[in-house]
Design a protein around this motif. Structure first.
Motif: not given
Ligand code: PLP
Length: 356
Positions: A67-74
């Protein structure tokens, strides 16, 4: 159409997410939205984010990395007590971890120092459920040692109930956590701003206006995904319960007696089930089984159908009273409870379709 297929309605999940966020915000509670129940499938994570929930939590580092790779801002919290062997990944990808063991925290501190980082941790306190967490009377000494470690930053305390000991969240066990936090702040002259008070089952206290105001974080999965609180055995009013629908295909339709014929041993899973005699019944066999799904967590969408049993690859449904088409090749739909969602999203044999 490939079957079995798990159809996920993202709009319903987004609706549930927004509704629960608004509800908790009124009490100044921040939600950590839990993604472990659906293998952190990215379209569902996106629905969480669009529903306003971008503080996430997961028990598996692989999910967090994906998930962090796709949505780094979370912002991500590691919610299973992390392994020593995954310290580097957890420190790299998780913004916070729940911790309970001094030896583990020591390793995380050393590792963070070597990476030039400081890792945020929440200390888990056991208020009676007897899964993870330090016993309240041992917390003071432990916190003293944690505060001397330069690579970790203690930002709060948390607790978990309803998992091993099936202990329910109450004002009493929340108060243990709050009093402990207050004592630790005073003794060590520190601030522990986060008190993470529990999961979906804690929402009941909030609805009943009993939640102590100091609790400012809840880790919520089931309520967002399924509109259900299974610990308390309730469906949440005003939330969608059918965002996850399983569809499986009929491969045999026959009338048979309801009591098996012959000498009785054990079934394929070592159980000796009872078979009430309801006479001759019309039974559909579906091409899905225990290898794909936890059958006990399925409910036929058609109320006139009943699940009779299952083996690894076959699910038997009584369709005698149903007016639906149940001929071979037809599709039967089921609502999923948590463990069905968990097993279906994990199974490589089940197709996943995400609908807006
Ligand atoms: C799974 C989990 C949750 C979320 O529980 P729900 O019942 O799905 O809300 C919260 N905290 C921890 C530590 C968990 O493992």
């Amino acid at each position: 159409m490939y079957t079995p297929v798990l159809e996920v309605n993202l709009g319903k999940i987004k609706y549930n997410a927004r509704k629960i966020k608004n509800f908790c915000e009124k009490s100044n509670i921040e939600i950590c939205a839990i993604t472990k129940g659906f293998c952190a499938e990215l379209p569902i994570v996106e629905a969480f984010i669009e529903g306003g929930l971008s503080f996430l939590g997961d028990s598996r580092i692989q999910n967090i990395i994906k998930v962090k790779k796709k949505f780094p801002h979370v912002k991500y919290m590691m919610i299973r007590i992390p392994k020593i062997s995954e310290a580097e990944e957890v420190i790299t990808y998780a913004d916070i971890s729940l911790q309970s063991q001094l030896e583990v925290i020591e390793v995380y501190s050393q590792k963070a120092i070597s990476m030039g980082k400081v890792h945020n941790i929440i200390l888990m306190i056991d208020v009676g459920d007897l899964r993870e967490g330090v016993m309240p009377e041992d917390a003071e000494e432990m916190v003293g040692k944690i505060l001397s470690m330069k690579g970790v930053n203690l930002i709060g305390v948390g607790t978990n109930v309803g998992c091993y000991g099936s202990i329910m969240p109450t004002v009493e066990n929340a108060t243990i956590l709050i009093n402990l936090r207050n004592r630790l702040e005073k003794i060590y002259d520190i601030k522990l701003p986060i008190i993470s008070g529990g999961a979906t089952s804690s929402l009941k206290l909030l609805r009943e206006n009993k939640m102590p105001k100091e609790i400012n974080n809840l880790r919520i999965g089931e309520a967002i995904l399924l509109g259900e609180d299974s610990n308390n055995g309730i469906l949440l009013e005003g939330y969608y319960q059918d965002a996850f629908i399983l569809k499986a295909e009929v491969v045999e339709l026959r009338e048979k007696p309801s009591v098996p014929i012959g000498e009785r041993g054990y079934d394929a899973f070592g159980n000796q089930p009872e078979y009430p005699d309801k006479g001759i019944r019309r039974r559909a066999i579906l091409s899905i089984g225990r290898q794909d799904v936890r059958v006990e967590a399925l409910t036929p969408v058609c109320p006139d159908m009943e699940i009779l049993g299952a083996s690894s690859d076959h699910l038997i449904v009584d369709v005698t009273d149903s007016k639906e088409n149940t001929e071979p090749g037809s599709i039967i739909a089921f609502r999923c409870a948590y463990s069905a969602m968990l097993s279906l999203t994990t199974s490589p044999y089940v197709e996943k379709v995400f609908n807006p």
